[in-house]
Design a protein around this motif. Structure first.
Motif, PDB file in Angstrom:
ATOM      1  N   ALA A   1       0.809  -1.223   0.000  1.00 42.41           N
ATOM      2  CA  ALA A   1       0.000   0.000   0.000  1.00 42.41           C
ATOM      3  C   ALA A   1       0.840   1.270   0.000  1.00 42.41           C
ATOM      4  O   ALA A   1       0.446   2.273  -0.603  1.00 42.41           O
ATOM      5  N   PHE A   2       1.997   1.249   0.650  1.00 46.34           N
ATOM      6  CA  PHE A   2       2.732   2.501   0.840  1.00 46.34           C
ATOM      7  C   PHE A   2       4.205   2.411   0.430  1.00 46.34           C
ATOM      8  O   PHE A   2       4.967   3.346   0.689  1.00 46.34           O
ATOM      9  N   GLY A   3       4.599   1.328  -0.180  1.00 45.22           N
ATOM     10  CA  GLY A   3       5.956   1.216  -0.688  1.00 45.22           C
ATOM     11  C   GLY A   3       7.035   1.160   0.368  1.00 45.22           C
ATOM     12  O   GLY A   3       8.186   1.527   0.098  1.00 45.22           O
ATOM     13  N   VAL A   4       6.696   0.701   1.576  1.00 47.63           N
ATOM     14  CA  VAL A   4       7.709   0.567   2.632  1.00 47.63           C
ATOM     15  C   VAL A   4       8.600  -0.628   2.299  1.00 47.63           C
ATOM     16  O   VAL A   4       8.092  -1.739   2.101  1.00 47.63           O
ATOM     17  N   PRO A   5       9.910  -0.444   2.224  1.00 43.87           N
ATOM     18  CA  PRO A   5      10.788  -1.574   1.880  1.00 43.87           C
ATOM     19  C   PRO A   5      10.694  -2.693   2.902  1.00 43.87           C
ATOM     20  O   PRO A   5      10.486  -2.458   4.096  1.00 43.87           O
ATOM     21  N   LEU A   6      10.833  -3.920   2.438  1.00 43.80           N
ATOM     22  CA  LEU A   6      10.917  -5.055   3.355  1.00 43.80           C
ATOM     23  C   LEU A   6      12.243  -4.985   4.113  1.00 43.80           C
ATOM     24  O   LEU A   6      13.178  -4.310   3.677  1.00 43.80           O
ATOM     25  N   PRO A   7      12.341  -5.654   5.261  1.00 48.16           N
ATOM     26  CA  PRO A   7      13.575  -5.582   6.055  1.00 48.16           C
ATOM     27  C   PRO A   7      14.806  -5.907   5.217  1.00 48.16           C
ATOM     28  O   PRO A   7      14.856  -6.944   4.544  1.00 48.16           O
ATOM     29  N   GLY A   8      15.799  -5.020   5.269  1.00 47.72           N
ATOM     30  CA  GLY A   8      17.012  -5.231   4.491  1.00 47.72           C
ATOM     31  C   GLY A   8      17.890  -6.329   5.047  1.00 47.72           C
ATOM     32  O   GLY A   8      18.708  -6.901   4.328  1.00 47.72           O
TER      33      GLY A   8
END
Length: 259
Positions: free
Chosen positions: A140-147
């Protein structure tokens, strides 16, 4: 043509534990309130905050991150706080108050199997909440997955141990379900604050942040923030969480009464 089912060759104690887990799972599914607050509410919080335009804009004071980027780890911690501090103590204390743990002690079922089942079910609910929060943030908001997914998972596991230890301690100190709910509510709001629900830990003034980082959820907030950005959690963050988990579990085991 008929089919046959292989007999269960597991020890009686293991068979009883599985039966208890299945029964508790059916009861847990019938608690929509608990499932909503543990599984759905953290993602709902992410959705509401993500709909605020200013929270989707990069902020130079946050190193180019957006506020919504900070709140996905907060949602992860919120599910652990709700499960550990609010729902688990009430369930355990209710079983003891109604004499269920005492009655189990005179049956082939070990009362510890009932507590273990509750820990497993709450753990599964928290895992579902984490997956949902990460998915909502990403899609929904383009938050990156944990790096750094392995460091992220390590921080989550340690924090879940600290959260359930908090619930066990509350249950140990509470003689009734009402007392457990009261103590849990008192502990709930400081836990939410230290997890960054009201104000992300990364945006707190330096002195306040240093104090909050000495709490299990404050240290966990920083650890999840670091691993979300691709780094490993710092050793002292993991140590703080582990120490809290160890102390609280020791207190829960020491003071818990079966009747």
């Amino acid at each position: 043509m008929t089919t046959t089912t292989a007999p269960d060759t597991a020890p009686p104690a293991a068979q009883a534990a599985r039966a208890v887990l299945r029964a508790e799972a059916r009861l847990f599914r019938r608690e929509p309130g608990a499932l909503f607050w543990i599984v759905a509410f953290p993602s709902l919080l992410v959705t509401v905050l993500g709909l605020i335009p200013g929270f989707r804009e990069p902020d130079a004071s946050l190193g180019g991150l957006r506020v919504i980027d900070l709140y996905v780890p907060v949602a992860v911690l919120l599910s652990i706080v709700v499960a550990g501090v609010q729902t688990l103590p009430a369930v355990l204390t209710g079983y003891r108050e109604r004499g269920i743990l005492r009655r189990l002690s005179v049956t082939p079922v070990d009362p510890k199997a009932l507590i273990g089942a509750q820990l497993v079910l709450h753990g599964v609910a928290v895992l579902a909440a984490i997956v949902l929060a990460l998915a909502v943030g990403r899609i929904a908001f383009g938050v990156p997955l944990p790096g750094q997914p392995f460091g992220y998972a390590l921080a989550v596991v340690l924090t879940a141990l600290a959260g359930t230890a908090s619930g066990g301690t509350i249950a140990a100190l509470s003689r009734t379900s009402k007392a457990a709910q009261t103590i849990g509510t008192v502990a709930f709001f400081p836990a939410m604050f230290s997890a960054g629900v009201y104000l992300p830990v990364q945006t707190m003034p330096d002195t306040l942040r240093q104090v909050v980082e000495l709490t299990p959820f404050g240290a966990a907030s920083q650890a999840l923030h670091d691993t979300a950005g691709g780094g490993w959690p710092q050793w002292w963050q993991l140590l703080v969480i582990a120490l809290w988990a160890g102390v609280l579990w020791a207190a829960a085991v020491r003071w818990f009464r079966w009747e």
